[in-house]
Design an enzyme around this catalytic site. Structure first.
Site, short mmCIF file in Angstrom:
data_model
loop_
_atom_site.label_atom_id
_atom_site.label_comp_id
_atom_site.label_asym_id
_atom_site.label_seq_id
_atom_site.Cartn_x
_atom_site.Cartn_y
_atom_site.Cartn_z
N CYS A 122 0.86 -1.19 0.00
CA CYS A 122 0.00 0.00 0.00
C CYS A 122 0.89 1.24 0.00
O CYS A 122 1.78 1.39 0.85
CB CYS A 122 -0.91 0.01 1.23
SG CYS A 122 -1.89 1.53 1.39
N CYS A 147 -6.98 2.49 4.29
CA CYS A 147 -6.56 3.83 3.88
C CYS A 147 -7.63 4.52 3.04
O CYS A 147 -7.90 5.71 3.20
CB CYS A 147 -5.25 3.74 3.10
SG CYS A 147 -3.81 3.30 4.11
N CYS A 219 -40.83 23.71 2.76
CA CYS A 219 -41.87 22.79 2.27
C CYS A 219 -41.27 21.51 1.71
O CYS A 219 -42.01 20.55 1.44
CB CYS A 219 -42.72 23.48 1.21
SG CYS A 219 -41.81 23.92 -0.30
N CYS A 255 -32.89 42.60 -9.23
CA CYS A 255 -32.52 42.00 -7.95
C CYS A 255 -31.60 42.92 -7.15
O CYS A 255 -31.74 43.06 -5.94
CB CYS A 255 -31.85 40.64 -8.17
SG CYS A 255 -32.95 39.40 -8.89
N CYS A 282 -20.66 68.35 18.31
CA CYS A 282 -19.98 69.17 19.32
C CYS A 282 -18.47 69.10 19.05
O CYS A 282 -17.92 68.01 18.84
CB CYS A 282 -20.30 68.65 20.71
SG CYS A 282 -19.28 69.36 22.02
N CYS A 295 -31.02 81.51 18.84
CA CYS A 295 -29.66 82.00 19.03
C CYS A 295 -28.66 81.04 18.39
O CYS A 295 -28.79 79.82 18.50
CB CYS A 295 -29.35 82.15 20.52
SG CYS A 295 -27.68 82.76 20.85
#
Length: 582
Positions: A122, A147, A219, A255, A282, A295
């Protein structure tokens, strides 16, 4: 966005076309007839195997292949038989097979090598193994069963079960699915079933002409189309949706336009615009501050005083005409331009959204006409009158729903078509102005006739004498024809005059169909008893899928309800609005 859903008081979704079920008469002058010969098919869990084997058999017959090699070729080409054949003609059989990982040894039976008298080394575990417990693939590479099995298990768990390649270095061949199934089942029967499930579902998940119905809860059906990917379809469960993007039906918006509009209405982008227009930051803590007096010296909650005109920090000493030690009379063009643009963009968005919302609200109210019209028809039919056919009422109601829906989505379309977000460089200002006037003229004509049709349908015709009923009938029939014609003209204008000369490939829209979105027909299941694939549970929880299996992402699926109510004459009326997404 909550505005995107149309439902009745009980929270049930309603369909424009289905509201006519059971209310039509064959003798009507203006019958609505369902489309003949649907080009879309519903694939259920029973018919999935039959649908897959139709394409498999075609390739097997044309190329004289075994089933697993035919499946390998089709998965590689995303189940597009025509594309597969085009590659065969253009590049030849050898190139077609090599690219897909199909070996050219069709005439040899090399699937198993069980030589009980021989010993084989092998190449993976480097052990000498009896030939009886080794396996040779079609590509001629042979390794021990242990294997192979471990290789298959790893690949299935990694989600690569549809195309498991040979273990040999630089070998592109796809392993025989029968061998994979047999070896894995010996140790992991559940994993073998999952392997079969992925092979079968690849017909849907790897096929551009087949997609799962996006209903929730699912479904269990898939929809197969025959021609154009850009279309709107209806599943047998009653859900209507855009086949291209799996969202609610949104034509005449493309789409991309609908995706941008939905996001714009859903997130806080316009809140940010309002803050930009009506507040100033700020200079110390940078929090937005809104002016609530005359103001121009304003004070933040952090205690910092600043000039409203220029936003610069100042002291608190001031008179009615100036702030001590501060002057900002010099014109700053960039700041003024940014502020004016923010105001203009906000007002433009509000213009289109307000009209979109108005038609959405009208649609919600008009869906309640269904039950009212059923009652009026029932009362009118009980009268002794020569006028016995009231199909014109239900056909007019259907046309009202269809036309109102076109108007509803025409405003998001116009917002992007004539804005600068998508087509800024595609048209000159003069061209943009001409096209906008052309479109708005058609939009205005359609809007006017839709409102007139709505008015006549709300008439209490069950209380009228026969002459007045005939007058209302004639107006409803005429306006139904007119609104249908105007819808067609608007679509022709969009396809030919607006999008036709621009990026049509990017902004395809589903075509307008007078008879409505066709309901997909069931695909007949012809699976025989020898099928080796086990029964599949399509409602199985998604976590069971390994990562990378190629399954569809459920993140974009929107929740929808379906319900059925008893209609006139005992007919069941499906109350499912297209894609649950108004």
């Amino acid at each position: 966005m909550d505005d995107c859903f149309i439902c009745d008081e009980e929270g049930e979704y309603c369909s424009d076309r289905d509201s006519l079920d059971g209310l039509e008469n064959e003798d009507s002058e203006y019958d609505w007839v369902p489309p003949k010969g649907p080009s879309t098919k519903v694939i259920t869990k029973e018919s999935l195997l039959s649908a897959q084997r139709g394409d498999l058999q075609r390739v097997m017959d044309l190329l004289s292949l075994r089933e697993h090699h035919a499946r390998t070729l089709l998965i590689h080409h995303r189940w597009d038989v025509e594309k597969l054949l085009a590659v065969l003609v253009e590049k030849g059989k050898a190139c077609l097979f090599a690219d897909a990982g199909v070996p050219l040894t069709e005439d040899q039976d090399l699937s198993l090598a069980k030589e009980s008298t021989s010993i084989i080394m092998c190449g993976i575990c480097m052990e000498e193994i009896p030939g009886s417990i080794t396996t040779r693939m079609d590509c001629s590479h042979c390794y021990c069963n242990d294997c192979w099995t471990e290789h298959f298990v790893v690949k299935i768990n990694e989600g690569q079960s549809k195309r498991i390649r040979c273990m040999a270095h630089k070998c592109n061949a796809i392993c025989d699915e029968a061998i994979v199934r047999d070896l894995v089942r010996r140790r992991h029967p559940d994993l073998a079933d999952k392997f079969d499930r992925f092979l079968l579902e690849s017909y849907i998940e790897d096929n551009k002409m087949v997609k799962w119905c996006p209903s929730t809860p699912h479904c269990g059906n898939a929809i197969r189309i025959e021609e154009d990917e850009c279309c709107e379809v209806e599943c047998s469960c009653g859900l209507q949706f855009c086949f291209s993007c799996l969202s609610e039906t949104h034509s005449p918006c493309s789409c991309l336009m609908w995706e941008l509009w939905s996001k714009k209405c859903r997130d806080e982008s316009e809140t940010v615009n309002w803050i930009t227009v009506h507040t100033k930051p700020c200079p110390k803590c940078h929090k937005p501050v809104e002016k609530n007096g005359g103001c121009n010296l304003v004070s933040c909650i952090c205690g910092q005083a600043f000039c409203w005109l220029c936003g610069g920090a100042t002291g608190r000493d001031h008179t009615w005409s100036s702030i001590a030690g501060h002057s900002c009379g010099r014109y700053k063009e960039d700041q003024e331009q940014r502020s004016e643009r923010a105001k203009r963009d906000l007002y433009r968005y509000m213009h289109y959204h307000n009209r979109y919302k108005a038609h959405l609200d009208s649609f919600k109210l008009e869906t309640k006409l269904r039950e009212t019209i059923q009652e009026k028809v029932s009362i009118s039919e009980e009268k002794e009158s020569a006028l016995r056919d009231f199909t014109w009422v239900t056909n007019g109601l259907y046309r009202l729903f269809r036309s109102r829906r076109v108007l509803l989505y025409s405003y998001p379309f116009a917002f992007y078509m004539f804005g600068e977000e998508l087509f800024k460089d595609e048209m000159t200002e003069e061209q943009r102005e001409i096209k906008q006037h052309l479109f708005e003229d058609q939009q205005q004509q359609l809007e006017s006739n839709v409102e007139r049709l709505s008015k006549f349908l709300e008439e209490p015709f069950d209380e009228y004498d026969e002459k007045k009923v005939m007058d209302v009938r004639m107006h409803v029939i005429n306006l139904s024809v007119v609104t249908d014609t105007l819808c067609k003209k608007m679509y022709e204008c969009i396809e030919n005059d607006l999008l036709g000369c621009l990026l049509l490939g990017t902004h395809n829209i589903a075509p307008y169909k007078s008879k409505g979105i066709e309901r997909a027909a069931a695909l007949n299941a012809k699976a025989d008893e020898s099928d080796k694939f086990p029964p599949l549970d399509f409602n199985k929880a998604e976590p069971d899928r390994p990562s990378g299996s190629g399954s569809l992402d459920d993140g974009g699926r929107s929740s929808r309800k379906r319900a059925r109510k008893e209609g006139l004459f005992g007919t069941l009326i499906d109350l499912n609005v297209p894609a649950g997404g108004y």
